[in-house]
Write an enzyme that holds these catalytic residues in place. Sequence first.
Site, PDB file in Angstrom:
ATOM      1  CG  ASP A 146      -1.751   1.166   1.415  1.00  0.00           C
ATOM      2  OD1 ASP A 146      -1.624   2.129   0.632  1.00  0.00           O
ATOM      3  OD2 ASP A 146      -2.579   1.161   2.353  1.00  0.00           O
ATOM      4  CB  ILE A 147       1.575   3.764  -2.641  1.00  0.00           C
ATOM      5  CG1 ILE A 147       2.817   4.554  -3.054  1.00  0.00           C
ATOM      6  CG2 ILE A 147       0.312   4.610  -2.723  1.00  0.00           C
ATOM      7  CD1 ILE A 147       2.856   4.927  -4.528  1.00  0.00           C
ATOM      8  CG  ASN A 156      -9.424  13.207 -11.432  1.00  0.00           C
ATOM      9  OD1 ASN A 156      -9.401  14.427 -11.301  1.00  0.00           O
ATOM     10  ND2 ASN A 156      -9.981  12.405 -10.528  1.00  0.00           N
ATOM     11  N   GLY A 208      -9.664   4.577  -6.332  1.00  0.00           N
ATOM     12  CA  GLY A 208      -8.371   3.900  -6.477  1.00  0.00           C
ATOM     13  C   GLY A 208      -7.306   4.439  -5.553  1.00  0.00           C
ATOM     14  CB  VAL A 209      -3.630   4.669  -5.973  1.00  0.00           C
ATOM     15  CG1 VAL A 209      -3.373   5.571  -7.149  1.00  0.00           C
ATOM     16  CG2 VAL A 209      -2.468   4.706  -4.994  1.00  0.00           C
ATOM     17  CG  ASP A 210      -6.867  10.726  -6.686  1.00  0.00           C
ATOM     18  OD1 ASP A 210      -6.335  11.367  -5.761  1.00  0.00           O
ATOM     19  OD2 ASP A 210      -7.455  11.260  -7.644  1.00  0.00           O
ATOM     20  CB  SER A 232      -2.695   4.948 -16.899  1.00  0.00           C
ATOM     21  OG  SER A 232      -2.807   6.344 -17.033  1.00  0.00           O
ATOM     22  N   GLY A 240      -5.463   1.060 -13.686  1.00  0.00           N
ATOM     23  CA  GLY A 240      -6.671   0.698 -12.933  1.00  0.00           C
ATOM     24  C   GLY A 240      -7.893   1.202 -13.667  1.00  0.00           C
ATOM     25  CB  VAL A 241     -10.193   3.994 -12.786  1.00  0.00           C
ATOM     26  CG1 VAL A 241     -11.326   4.768 -13.438  1.00  0.00           C
ATOM     27  CG2 VAL A 241     -10.617   3.522 -11.411  1.00  0.00           C
TER      28      VAL A 241
HETATM   29  N1  AR6 Z   1      -1.319   1.496  -3.092  1.00  0.00           N
HETATM   30  C1  AR6 Z   1      -0.759   1.139  -4.273  1.00  0.00           C
HETATM   31  N2  AR6 Z   1      -1.473   0.928  -5.403  1.00  0.00           N
HETATM   32  C2  AR6 Z   1      -2.815   1.070  -5.316  1.00  0.00           C
HETATM   33  C3  AR6 Z   1      -3.489   1.426  -4.133  1.00  0.00           C
HETATM   34  C4  AR6 Z   1      -2.678   1.650  -2.978  1.00  0.00           C
HETATM   35  N3  AR6 Z   1      -3.210   1.993  -1.798  1.00  0.00           N
HETATM   36  N4  AR6 Z   1      -4.821   1.469  -4.387  1.00  0.00           N
HETATM   37  C5  AR6 Z   1      -4.999   1.145  -5.686  1.00  0.00           C
HETATM   38  N5  AR6 Z   1      -3.783   0.884  -6.257  1.00  0.00           N
HETATM   39  P1  AR6 Z   1      -6.155   3.614 -10.233  1.00  0.00           P
HETATM   40  P2  AR6 Z   1      -5.662   5.049 -12.760  1.00  0.00           P
HETATM   41  C6  AR6 Z   1      -3.459   0.492  -7.629  1.00  0.00           C
HETATM   42  O1  AR6 Z   1      -7.490   3.200 -10.698  1.00  0.00           O
HETATM   43  O2  AR6 Z   1      -5.875   3.808 -13.562  1.00  0.00           O
HETATM   44  C7  AR6 Z   1      -9.053   7.623  -9.746  1.00  0.00           C
HETATM   45  O3  AR6 Z   1     -10.429   7.748  -9.519  1.00  0.00           O
HETATM   46  C8  AR6 Z   1      -4.522  -0.131  -8.486  1.00  0.00           C
HETATM   47  O4  AR6 Z   1      -4.712  -1.501  -8.130  1.00  0.00           O
HETATM   48  O5  AR6 Z   1      -6.010   4.099  -8.837  1.00  0.00           O
HETATM   49  O6  AR6 Z   1      -4.493   5.930 -13.104  1.00  0.00           O
HETATM   50  C9  AR6 Z   1      -8.405   8.942 -10.131  1.00  0.00           C
HETATM   51  O7  AR6 Z   1      -9.010  10.048  -9.486  1.00  0.00           O
HETATM   52  C10 AR6 Z   1      -3.913   0.021  -9.877  1.00  0.00           C
HETATM   53  O8  AR6 Z   1      -2.958  -1.015 -10.105  1.00  0.00           O
HETATM   54  O9  AR6 Z   1      -5.522   4.801 -11.188  1.00  0.00           O
HETATM   55  C11 AR6 Z   1      -8.613   8.975 -11.609  1.00  0.00           C
HETATM   56  O10 AR6 Z   1      -9.910   9.429 -11.943  1.00  0.00           O
HETATM   57  C12 AR6 Z   1      -3.144   1.346  -9.765  1.00  0.00           C
HETATM   58  O11 AR6 Z   1      -3.100   1.650  -8.363  1.00  0.00           O
HETATM   59  C13 AR6 Z   1      -8.479   7.529 -12.009  1.00  0.00           C
HETATM   60  O12 AR6 Z   1      -8.831   6.772 -10.852  1.00  0.00           O
HETATM   61  C14 AR6 Z   1      -3.773   2.498 -10.500  1.00  0.00           C
HETATM   62  O13 AR6 Z   1      -5.186   2.378 -10.474  1.00  0.00           O
HETATM   63  C15 AR6 Z   1      -7.052   7.193 -12.369  1.00  0.00           C
HETATM   64  O14 AR6 Z   1      -6.988   5.887 -12.882  1.00  0.00           O
END
Ligand code: AR6
Length: 175
Positions: free
Chosen positions: A14-15, A28, A36-38, A121, A123-124
């Site tokens: 977990d970052i 975003n 997600g991570v945000d 990028s 994930g979502v």
């Molecule tokens: N620690 C590390 N990695 C994580 C964590 C964490 N705590 N939580 C999720 N991930 P995403 P994107 C991973 O969807 O594709 C948001 O709504 C996750 O499993 O977070 O760049 C933003 O506001 C995946 O492998 O980011 C944007 O609208 C990775 O982080 C949009 O999502 C990225 O997934 C950005 O989408």
Amino acid sequence: MQLNSLQVEVILGDITTLEVDVIVNAANTSLLGGGGVDGAIHRAAGSDLLQECRTLGGARTGQAKITGGYNLPAKHVIHTPGPIWRGGRSGENALLAASWRNSLHLAAENNCHSIAFPSISTGVFRFPIAEAAQIALGEIKEFAASPSALKSVIICCFSSKDQQVYQHALKAIAN
Ligand code: AR6
């Protein structure tokens, strides 16, 4: 693995728990939080992070902006909107490369010695992970070719499957 003066590691975790100088947020363009991570970063940092983000005026895809880390163990957060995957013909590769490159340079300019990235990028935003990993490691290798304040890069994956993909890409560029 050592790439010139840069130590590069791919970990699972977990970052928001990492004690590094800066963590990167896969944001975003509003820079006002999301899922997600945000979402995890904003929850862990507390509402002061959102307050600072409101002063930034958003960011273009591929751009990077830095804030404090507030309640996070990390001192700073670099926010970068990666591209939304639209099939690969909308400049997605160059935009993802820009997110990694601009984040690395911004960290070094702010005298950060250690940085941790999530898988931007993939994930979502649905960017195919094998290509994303290749682009990420390509930018890290390019960055490592010139000396800077930055000494350690961690890629923090959220599943062991993702970790394997980045580890594979790391091995590929080391040869
Ligand atoms: N620690 C590390 N990695 C994580 C964590 C964490 N705590 N939580 C999720 N991930 P995403 P994107 C991973 O969807 O594709 C948001 O709504 C996750 O499993 O977070 O760049 C933003 O506001 C995946 O492998 O980011 C944007 O609208 C990775 O982080 C949009 O999502 C990225 O997934 C950005 O989408």
